[in-house]
Scaffold this motif. Structure first.
Motif, PDB file in Angstrom:
ATOM      1  N   GLN A   1       0.827  -1.204   0.000  1.00 47.23           N
ATOM      2  CA  GLN A   1       0.000   0.000   0.000  1.00 47.23           C
ATOM      3  C   GLN A   1       0.867   1.262   0.000  1.00 47.23           C
ATOM      4  N   PRO A   2       1.665   1.479  -1.039  1.00 47.34           N
ATOM      5  CA  PRO A   2       2.563   2.648  -1.053  1.00 47.34           C
ATOM      6  C   PRO A   2       1.828   3.985  -1.070  1.00 47.34           C
ATOM      7  N   SER A   3       0.571   3.982  -1.525  1.00 45.87           N
ATOM      8  CA  SER A   3      -0.192   5.232  -1.624  1.00 45.87           C
ATOM      9  C   SER A   3      -1.265   5.321  -0.544  1.00 45.87           C
ATOM     10  N   MET A   4      -1.098   4.590   0.554  1.00 49.65           N
ATOM     11  CA  MET A   4      -2.136   4.497   1.568  1.00 49.65           C
ATOM     12  C   MET A   4      -2.620   5.855   2.063  1.00 49.65           C
ATOM     13  N   TYR A   5      -1.664   6.758   2.363  1.00 48.09           N
ATOM     14  CA  TYR A   5      -2.060   8.042   2.936  1.00 48.09           C
ATOM     15  C   TYR A   5      -2.677   8.978   1.898  1.00 48.09           C
ATOM     16  N   LEU A   6      -2.242   8.881   0.665  1.00 48.53           N
ATOM     17  CA  LEU A   6      -2.899   9.653  -0.384  1.00 48.53           C
ATOM     18  C   LEU A   6      -4.314   9.126  -0.616  1.00 48.53           C
ATOM     19  N   GLU A   7      -4.484   7.819  -0.533  1.00 47.36           N
ATOM     20  CA  GLU A   7      -5.814   7.236  -0.710  1.00 47.36           C
ATOM     21  C   GLU A   7      -6.749   7.658   0.426  1.00 47.36           C
ATOM     22  N   LEU A   8      -6.224   7.686   1.633  1.00 46.28           N
ATOM     23  CA  LEU A   8      -7.030   8.156   2.758  1.00 46.28           C
ATOM     24  C   LEU A   8      -7.434   9.615   2.571  1.00 46.28           C
ATOM     25  N   THR A   9      -6.472  10.429   2.134  1.00 52.01           N
ATOM     26  CA  THR A   9      -6.759  11.848   1.893  1.00 52.01           C
ATOM     27  C   THR A   9      -7.839  12.007   0.829  1.00 52.01           C
ATOM     28  N   HIS A  10      -7.704  11.239  -0.243  1.00 50.85           N
ATOM     29  CA  HIS A  10      -8.671  11.298  -1.339  1.00 50.85           C
ATOM     30  C   HIS A  10     -10.059  10.872  -0.877  1.00 50.85           C
TER      31      HIS A  10
END
Length: 242
Positions: free
Chosen positions: A219-228
């Motif tokens: 999940q390399p984009s986990m925090y961007l996904e949460l933000t989105h």
């Protein structure tokens, strides 16, 4: 989840930090210079007011260190070097202690933010205070901008700092949930400084040398996904400061 490119939506707001000689006079000159040079730039962050005016945003960090009467010279229409009559701006004061909200009002600010993403670090960054702060702001025609963050991994430089540690997105989720107090705008405090451990950008593991923060290998984009995901939960009129 497909995340839109930040460059398609990213706008720049200026964060005014303290420096030697920092006062309402010098900040007036700073803001005037920035507005004259960058005010019409497409990447400048603008806020649409209720009367349809587009204003440029300025965060004033540690604003409480300058007396309210000095800020009033800059931020009120009758101030001796007021910006109100010649420039369309929105200056955002930092709320740290509870008493600061009254100083913010008398100073002529129309907006306040909490900046610190450490839950409980200050009155302003304590989530359970946000509802009361929002009520106060609504009663005084003041915009409240709560600040969320992913947490920290900074015990290498602050051994005592363990209360606000990142936990696979849970700390971030909790902060963003707390921010849903009907705000007009939400801000996110995040930095690329390795020693603070607050980034939200895409991250990859570099083993065996190190593991990057608390992002999982798959999940390399986990925090961007949460933000989105959270951004979609707010109405399209809401704005995000990062």
């Amino acid at each position: 989840m497909e995340i839109p490119s930040l460059w398609s939506v990213l706008k720049v707001a200026f964060d005014a930090r303290p420096y030697k000689g920092h006062d309402d006079h010098s900040v007036h000159e700073n803001i005037k210079y920035i507005l004259d040079k960058y005010g019409s730039h497409a990447a400048s962050s603008k806020y649409q007011t209720s009367i349809g005016k587009s204003v440029m945003l300025f965060c004033i960090y540690d604003s409480y260190l300058t007396p309210a009467e000095s800020w009033a010279n800059l931020l009120t229409p009758s101030g001796c070097h007021s910006l109100c009559n010649s420039y369309d701006t929105m200056s955002i004061a930092l709320l740290v202690e509870e008493g600061h909200k009254h100083n913010i009002l008398s100073a002529g600010y129309t907006t306040t933010y909490t900046y610190f993403a450490s839950k409980g670090f200050s009155f302003g960054s304590t989530h359970q205070n946000w509802k009361a702060v929002k009520t106060f702001c609504d009663s005084n025609n003041l915009m409240f901008i709560p600040t969320a963050g992913p947490g920290y991994i900074n015990s290498s430089i602050r051994p005592w700092s363990s209360h606000n540690t990142r936990v696979n997105g849970k700390y971030y989720d909790t902060a963003l949930q707390a921010a849903t107090v009907r705000p007009e705008t939400v801000s996110i405090t995040s930095s690329k400084k390795w020693h603070e451990g607050t980034p939200i950008e895409k991250a990859v593991h570099k083993t065996p040398m190190c593991l990057y923060l608390d992002c999982l290998p798959h999940q390399p984009s986990m925090y961007l996904e949460l933000t989105h995901r959270w951004a979609e939960g707010f109405s399209k009129e809401k704005q995000w400061l990062m």
